[in-house]
Enzyme design. Structure first.
Site, PDB file in Angstrom:
ATOM      1  N   CYS A  20      80.565 -32.626  21.412  1.00  0.00           N
ATOM      2  CA  CYS A  20      81.881 -32.961  20.875  1.00  0.00           C
ATOM      3  C   CYS A  20      82.723 -33.782  21.842  1.00  0.00           C
ATOM      4  O   CYS A  20      83.805 -34.246  21.477  1.00  0.00           O
ATOM      5  CB  CYS A  20      82.619 -31.686  20.485  1.00  0.00           C
ATOM      6  SG  CYS A  20      81.896 -30.868  19.042  1.00  0.00           S
ATOM      7  N   ASP A 102      83.154 -24.881  11.125  1.00  0.00           N
ATOM      8  CA  ASP A 102      84.317 -25.361  10.389  1.00  0.00           C
ATOM      9  C   ASP A 102      84.566 -24.540   9.131  1.00  0.00           C
ATOM     10  O   ASP A 102      85.717 -24.343   8.716  1.00  0.00           O
ATOM     11  CB  ASP A 102      84.141 -26.838  10.013  1.00  0.00           C
ATOM     12  CG  ASP A 102      84.356 -27.768  11.189  1.00  0.00           C
ATOM     13  OD1 ASP A 102      84.969 -27.342  12.171  1.00  0.00           O
ATOM     14  OD2 ASP A 102      83.906 -28.926  11.110  1.00  0.00           O
ATOM     15  N   HIS A 151      70.002 -36.646   5.092  1.00  0.00           N
ATOM     16  CA  HIS A 151      69.947 -38.102   5.182  1.00  0.00           C
ATOM     17  C   HIS A 151      69.594 -38.484   6.608  1.00  0.00           C
ATOM     18  O   HIS A 151      70.036 -37.836   7.570  1.00  0.00           O
ATOM     19  CB  HIS A 151      71.305 -38.702   4.807  1.00  0.00           C
ATOM     20  CG  HIS A 151      71.317 -40.203   4.807  1.00  0.00           C
ATOM     21  ND1 HIS A 151      70.587 -40.948   3.905  1.00  0.00           N
ATOM     22  CD2 HIS A 151      71.961 -41.085   5.605  1.00  0.00           C
ATOM     23  CE1 HIS A 151      70.785 -42.237   4.143  1.00  0.00           C
ATOM     24  NE2 HIS A 151      71.611 -42.339   5.172  1.00  0.00           N
ATOM     25  N   ASP A 235      89.029 -23.708  14.937  1.00  0.00           N
ATOM     26  CA  ASP A 235      88.019 -23.558  15.981  1.00  0.00           C
ATOM     27  C   ASP A 235      88.308 -24.519  17.117  1.00  0.00           C
ATOM     28  O   ASP A 235      88.999 -25.521  16.962  1.00  0.00           O
ATOM     29  CB  ASP A 235      86.592 -23.693  15.438  1.00  0.00           C
ATOM     30  CG  ASP A 235      86.265 -25.038  14.855  1.00  0.00           C
ATOM     31  OD1 ASP A 235      87.168 -25.874  14.681  1.00  0.00           O
ATOM     32  OD2 ASP A 235      85.075 -25.280  14.568  1.00  0.00           O
TER      33      ASP A 235
END
EC number: 2.7.9.3
Length: 341
Positions: A20, A102, A151, A235
């Protein structure tokens, strides 16, 4: 640089950032999204409970009741990133836990996920991609969440994550705009993931405590928060504790007072800061929150750790969560959105 079966592969060396910490800086992202939060509603669409306006963790729409069944909320999110560790199976587990988080941060339960995979097919063996996907599927299975395809694209830089759909009770959501003065602030995982991951990328050292923290689901923390009647949570990921705390306080119209002595740290985190393993994303986080924060006499290393870009971090809950330390409280709005003590 091309990896082969005979060459040890360090996945983190194929990425410009890690986890992140490679997010677009929060200030730049808000500039991009400016004006989009007030987009007109979809004619005839289901009610949008949570959208762009408060920068919450996921989007939420309500489904009307059918045949006497209660109304439900659908929680939708997507999250993917570059390798945060060298082990492909661990990277897959971490990325999946981070994406599922999330949904938990909104008070929901994930029910269906699809994989998002970008892979440099001429540089990295597909056996490694299989291990990444296996890690993601194992974490999803632990969460009781189906994985139904996904994908993939050929990309110069490896990336992996998931788009996740969850269900929630629309009357019992966890939102970042539902905080109110007088509520304590609880943090369900220790900080320091960013600096330890950055050290891992630079040196190859493996930090088991960081991996164990990142692959841990936020399911139990979410359920415990709801059981205690909490309505406000988020979060802690790429914008660091200070960034997510600022967003929660801003959305709720309150000030968050943080007791820095009560914040839990992972073993080795402070040493990693002292040794200089601080990502650019963490420094950008700190610069972004500085105008909204009263730092008091907090030292420079602690400020960096509080802004440390986390990957698959814990929940920040406005309320008490069993087993989680209370690290501060919400008070009436003052001159700053965040105050350090």
């Amino acid at each position: 640089m091309t990896a082969t079966r005979e060459t040890p592969v360090r996945l983190t060396q194929f990425a410009h950032g890690g986890g992140c910490a490679c997010k677009i800086p929060p200030g730049e992202l808000e500039d991009v999204l400016g004006g989009l939060a007030t987009a007109p509603p979809v004619p005839g669409g289901t009610p949008l409970l949570v959208g762009l306006a408060t920068g919450d963790d996921a989007a939420v729409v309500t489904l009307p009741a059918y045949g006497g069944a209660a109304a439900q909320a659908v929680v939708s999110t997507a999250d993917f990133f570059t390798p945060v560790v060298d082990d492909p199976y661990d990277w897959g587990r971490i990325a999946a836990a981070n994406a599922l988080s999330d949904v938990y941060a909104m008070g929901g339960r994930p029910v269906l996920a699809v994989n998002l995979l970008a892979w440099p097919r001429d540089l990295l063996p597909f056996e490694l991609a299989r291990e990444v996907l296996r890690g993601g599927m194992d974490i999803a299975a632990e969460a009781g969440c189906h994985v139904g395809g996904g994908h993939s694209v050929d990309d110069p830089e490896p990336k992996y994550g998931m788009a996740v759909t969850g269900l929630a009770d629309p009357a019992r959501l966890l939102r970042n705009d539902a905080g109110r003065p007088g509520l304590p602030l609880s943090l369900t995982k220790p900080l320091g993931l960013g600096v330890l991951n950055n050290r891992h990328k630079a040196t190859g050292e493996r930090f088991e405590q960081a991996v164990a923290t990142m692959v841990a689901l936020n399911r139990d923390a979410s359920e415990a928060a709801l059981a205690r009647g909490a309505t406000c949570a988020t979060d802690v990921t790429g914008f660091g504790l200070l960034g997510h705390l600022h967003k929660l306080a801003r959305a709720s119209g309150v000030t968050a007072v943080l007791d820095t002595a009560a914040v839990p740290w992972l073993d080795g985190a402070r040493q990693a800061v002292r040794d200089g393993y601080v990502s650019g994303g963490t420094r950008r986080n700190l610069a972004w929150v500085a105008p909204f924060t009263d730092f008091g006499d907090t030292d420079a290393d602690t400020r960096l750790l509080l802004a440390d870009a986390q990957t698959s971090g814990g929940l920040l809950v406005a309320g008490e969560v069993p087993g989680a330390p209370v690290i501060g409280e919400l008070v009436p709005r003052g001159a700053h959105s965040v105050v350090l003590r």
